[in-house]
Design a protein around this motif. Sequence first.
Motif, mmCIF file in Angstrom:
data_model
loop_
_atom_site.group_PDB
_atom_site.id
_atom_site.type_symbol
_atom_site.label_atom_id
_atom_site.label_comp_id
_atom_site.label_asym_id
_atom_site.label_seq_id
_atom_site.Cartn_x
_atom_site.Cartn_y
_atom_site.Cartn_z
ATOM 1 N N ILE A 264 11.276 10.721 -12.257
ATOM 2 C CA ILE A 264 10.339 10.401 -13.221
ATOM 3 C C ILE A 264 10.373 11.308 -14.219
ATOM 4 C CG2 ILE A 264 7.924 10.126 -13.383
ATOM 5 C CD1 ILE A 264 7.950 8.753 -10.503
ATOM 6 N N THR A 265 10.451 12.652 -13.874
ATOM 7 C CA THR A 265 10.215 13.643 -14.811
ATOM 8 C C THR A 265 11.232 13.686 -15.767
ATOM 9 O OG1 THR A 265 9.339 15.078 -13.207
ATOM 10 C CG2 THR A 265 9.657 16.270 -15.175
ATOM 11 N N PHE A 266 12.333 13.539 -15.357
ATOM 12 C CA PHE A 266 13.792 13.259 -16.276
ATOM 13 C C PHE A 266 13.746 12.016 -17.289
ATOM 14 C CE2 PHE A 266 18.285 12.203 -17.113
ATOM 15 C CZ PHE A 266 18.550 13.426 -17.577
ATOM 16 N N VAL A 267 13.199 11.081 -16.704
ATOM 17 C CA VAL A 267 13.357 9.772 -17.699
ATOM 18 C C VAL A 267 11.926 9.742 -18.446
ATOM 19 C CG1 VAL A 267 14.874 8.668 -16.187
ATOM 20 C CG2 VAL A 267 12.387 8.255 -16.015
ATOM 21 N N ALA B 10 3.695 5.010 -18.287
ATOM 22 C CA ALA B 10 4.000 3.734 -18.019
ATOM 23 C C ALA B 10 5.762 3.636 -17.760
ATOM 24 C CB ALA B 10 3.876 3.092 -19.452
ATOM 25 N N ARG B 11 6.365 4.635 -18.321
ATOM 26 C CA ARG B 11 7.846 4.712 -17.974
ATOM 27 C C ARG B 11 8.018 5.090 -16.718
ATOM 28 N NH1 ARG B 11 11.830 4.224 -16.532
ATOM 29 N NH2 ARG B 11 13.838 4.781 -17.227
ATOM 30 N N GLY B 12 7.312 6.047 -16.341
ATOM 31 C CA GLY B 12 7.240 6.782 -14.874
ATOM 32 C C GLY B 12 7.013 5.647 -13.779
ATOM 33 N N MET B 13 5.916 4.949 -14.150
ATOM 34 C CA MET B 13 5.518 3.827 -13.150
ATOM 35 C C MET B 13 6.765 2.733 -12.953
ATOM 36 S SD MET B 13 2.716 4.321 -11.406
ATOM 37 C CE MET B 13 1.969 2.851 -10.957
ATOM 38 N N GLY B 14 7.266 2.363 -14.111
ATOM 39 C CA GLY B 14 8.349 1.359 -14.196
ATOM 40 C C GLY B 14 9.549 2.034 -13.592
ATOM 41 N N GLU B 15 9.766 3.201 -13.362
ATOM 42 C CA GLU B 15 11.251 3.837 -13.222
ATOM 43 C C GLU B 15 11.938 3.227 -11.970
ATOM 44 O OE1 GLU B 15 14.319 5.093 -13.945
ATOM 45 O OE2 GLU B 15 13.745 5.600 -11.781
ATOM 46 N N PHE B 16 13.035 2.780 -12.281
ATOM 47 C CA PHE B 16 13.888 2.032 -11.047
ATOM 48 C C PHE B 16 15.175 2.724 -10.720
ATOM 49 C CE2 PHE B 16 16.841 -1.297 -9.597
ATOM 50 C CZ PHE B 16 15.801 -1.916 -8.690
ATOM 51 N N GLY B 17 15.990 2.615 -11.760
ATOM 52 C CA GLY B 17 17.312 2.798 -11.673
ATOM 53 C C GLY B 17 17.759 4.064 -11.028
ATOM 54 N N ALA B 18 17.225 5.095 -11.897
ATOM 55 C CA ALA B 18 17.445 6.755 -11.592
ATOM 56 C C ALA B 18 16.893 6.866 -9.920
ATOM 57 C CB ALA B 18 16.826 7.558 -12.483
ATOM 58 N N THR B 19 15.683 6.150 -9.985
ATOM 59 C CA THR B 19 15.262 6.588 -8.293
ATOM 60 C C THR B 19 15.981 5.932 -7.343
ATOM 61 O OG1 THR B 19 12.957 6.384 -9.520
ATOM 62 C CG2 THR B 19 13.036 6.316 -7.147
ATOM 63 N N LEU B 20 16.453 4.676 -7.739
ATOM 64 C CA LEU B 20 17.367 4.126 -6.614
ATOM 65 C C LEU B 20 18.485 4.749 -6.489
ATOM 66 C CD1 LEU B 20 17.674 1.650 -4.727
ATOM 67 C CD2 LEU B 20 18.920 0.304 -6.514
ATOM 68 N N ILE B 21 19.265 5.148 -7.308
ATOM 69 C CA ILE B 21 20.553 6.086 -7.297
ATOM 70 C C ILE B 21 20.366 7.602 -6.656
ATOM 71 C CG2 ILE B 21 22.361 6.993 -8.287
ATOM 72 C CD1 ILE B 21 22.352 4.436 -10.049
ATOM 73 N N THR C 109 0.877 -0.991 0.146
ATOM 74 C CA THR C 109 -0.025 0.072 0.129
ATOM 75 C C THR C 109 0.895 1.311 0.093
ATOM 76 O OG1 THR C 109 -0.242 -0.386 2.392
ATOM 77 C CG2 THR C 109 -2.143 -0.832 0.882
ATOM 78 N N GLN C 110 1.937 1.194 0.804
ATOM 79 C CA GLN C 110 2.749 2.382 0.794
ATOM 80 C C GLN C 110 3.233 2.499 -0.620
ATOM 81 O OE1 GLN C 110 5.694 1.451 4.015
ATOM 82 N NE2 GLN C 110 4.557 2.895 5.311
ATOM 83 N N ALA C 111 3.977 1.583 -1.277
ATOM 84 C CA ALA C 111 4.645 1.743 -2.412
ATOM 85 C C ALA C 111 3.539 2.010 -3.558
ATOM 86 C CB ALA C 111 5.032 0.362 -2.846
ATOM 87 N N ILE C 112 2.351 1.684 -3.354
ATOM 88 C CA ILE C 112 1.371 2.278 -4.376
ATOM 89 C C ILE C 112 1.102 3.537 -4.292
ATOM 90 C CG2 ILE C 112 -1.193 1.947 -5.005
ATOM 91 C CD1 ILE C 112 -0.770 -1.091 -4.468
ATOM 92 N N VAL C 113 0.911 4.136 -2.886
ATOM 93 C CA VAL C 113 0.763 5.515 -2.867
ATOM 94 C C VAL C 113 1.842 6.177 -3.201
ATOM 95 C CG1 VAL C 113 0.501 7.108 -0.713
ATOM 96 C CG2 VAL C 113 -0.748 5.218 -0.886
ATOM 97 N N VAL C 114 3.135 6.007 -2.888
ATOM 98 C CA VAL C 114 4.226 6.546 -3.460
ATOM 99 C C VAL C 114 4.229 6.822 -4.795
ATOM 100 C CG1 VAL C 114 6.784 6.818 -3.336
ATOM 101 C CG2 VAL C 114 5.524 6.239 -1.108
ATOM 102 N N SER C 115 4.228 5.537 -5.595
ATOM 103 C CA SER C 115 4.358 5.467 -6.928
ATOM 104 C C SER C 115 3.006 6.650 -7.603
ATOM 105 C CB SER C 115 4.077 3.867 -7.449
ATOM 106 O OG SER C 115 5.197 3.467 -7.490
ATOM 107 N N LEU C 116 1.877 6.343 -7.243
ATOM 108 C CA LEU C 116 0.727 7.000 -7.701
ATOM 109 C C LEU C 116 1.108 8.578 -7.596
ATOM 110 C CD1 LEU C 116 -2.413 4.991 -7.125
ATOM 111 C CD2 LEU C 116 -1.086 5.196 -9.377
ATOM 112 N N ARG C 117 1.526 9.091 -6.234
ATOM 113 C CA ARG C 117 1.599 10.494 -5.957
ATOM 114 C C ARG C 117 2.540 11.131 -6.776
ATOM 115 N NH1 ARG C 117 1.127 11.037 0.133
ATOM 116 N NH2 ARG C 117 3.435 10.116 -0.025
ATOM 117 N N THR C 118 3.948 10.421 -6.973
ATOM 118 C CA THR C 118 5.051 10.852 -7.406
ATOM 119 C C THR C 118 4.739 10.821 -9.012
ATOM 120 O OG1 THR C 118 5.855 8.851 -7.274
ATOM 121 C CG2 THR C 118 6.667 10.274 -5.872
ATOM 122 N N ASN C 119 4.151 9.851 -9.621
ATOM 123 C CA ASN C 119 3.808 10.031 -10.884
ATOM 124 C C ASN C 119 2.767 11.114 -11.171
ATOM 125 O OD1 ASN C 119 5.182 7.794 -12.915
ATOM 126 N ND2 ASN C 119 4.668 6.760 -10.972
#
Lengths: 250, 280
Positions: free
Chosen positions: B137-140, B196-207, B46-56
């Motif tokens: 997310i905005t960048f990628v 779609a690209r933003g929801m899947g964003e991984f590498g740039a976010t982690l770093i 639930t936390q991850a869904i909220v963070v993902s939807l809000r940031t996107n």
Amino acid sequence: MSTLRWARHVTVATAALVMLATAACGPLVGAVDEPTVLAAASLTGVLPAINAAARFSFAGSDTLAFQIQQGAPADVFAAASPKYPQQLFAQGLVAQPRPFAINSLVLIVPRANPARITGLRDLSRDGVRIVLGDQGVPVGDYARQALAALGLSGVLRNVVSLEPNVKGVAAKVALGEADAGFVYATDVRPVRRKVRALRLPAAAQPDVEYQVAVLARAPHPAAARAFVRRLLSPTGRRILVDHGFRVPAG
Amino acid sequence: MRHGFTAIQALALSLALAFLVLPVVAVFLQVSPAAMLTQLGSETATQAIVVSLRTNLVADLIIIAVGTPAAWLLARHRVFPGRRLAVTLLELPLVLPPAVAGIALLVAFGRNGLLGHQLNALGLSIPFTEVAVVLAITFVAGPFYLRQAITAFEAVDPRLVQAAATLGAGPWRTFRSVVLPLALGGLAGGWALAFARGMGEFGATLIFAGSLPGVTQTLPLAIYSEMNRDLDAALAIGGLLIIIATAVLLAVKMIPSWNPTPASSPTSARRFATSSSTSR
């Protein structure tokens, strides 16, 4: 050609391909007889000195254990804790694991030390930004263990990121973005110009034991055993010590 | 001869279908709907869904608000010095590996980065915050929208824009009541790609942003973190992500059928149809 026949082509070929994909689950075998070694990220600097010809994949020990459970076609597993090799041994996926190196946990801070951290107690100050290994990543579990031993579990509220492996922790501190992080003593060397390492009190120092095991379904079993033999030999032990590890007695 | 060629085409289509669908099918063979419902109740998911939807959501608002006028400018003025350079620079993040994007964002906006001193002076610290996730997310994802928006605007008949001006409409009114309705299908397609690209964003976010549940841990980061602890939980969260992505894809496929300008001429309607089908 009618649409119907065309559609039948697609259906038949699709079904055939899916069956082919499901059936073709044999291991990928490399051309050369050198072992593929899955090793903890903290071994990145030292293992190529043991055998430069082997193929290495460095990652968090937990990630590697997962890959082995999923049938990764590798020969040797070298982990930063006994936990995963023993778990895989119990599952019959690796042969008897052997301890081969000992590391210690240290606290690193950026050279500029923006949060002015001189000891572990400073970590509980408000606003200090700490990075740890994620839960299940050995370096993170050892850090939580050390903090608990010192009665400093309150420090965890200052954690700003849980990294998937030890190199992620070291990089964030070396870049000066985090104020402090727990890594292995051997991870300091590659970033020593950018960080300072603080030793942990003996009471809080966890036993960081590395274990190595040959995979039960190793495609190159002879090469895998030779790799482990060299790792445990006097030469291997000397190389480990040269890279800042300690070695188990015997 | 013709028969053989058709067979090759059919084989190619089958190959594409089998390869692209098999992994998705495999996820749903491994994870039961019940397990996904259980995960929906777990704190990690639930936390991850909220963070993902809000940031996107925030990132997409920024992308659309800034990207739309910028794309209209680039589409309306086909020749000006530096146009090609500007478009190439805007597309650059598309070809950057996510890890490079993450490091680049860190050395630009990090505490010791290019703008670090200015941001510190303002009391702002971006890494390890939700703002960092939005920036990543905005960048990628931004370039996906920009590219598509430029194409969508270029497909709008310039004569219609001239006609609107001749009839006394100002640039704002022309844009709102002529250009925007005609380009809407293409813009929506561009937004879907960016989302779609933003929801899947991984590498740039982690770093750049790190990974902390409830703060910066998006769905993909939660899946990666969970995978090492509990594969079933990771698979269930993965299934949820696939369902969200599919829902968005389907929703966008419906949009061109909204055709918003019943009064538009047959010519413009045809152009609209062409632009929205070529843009996908």
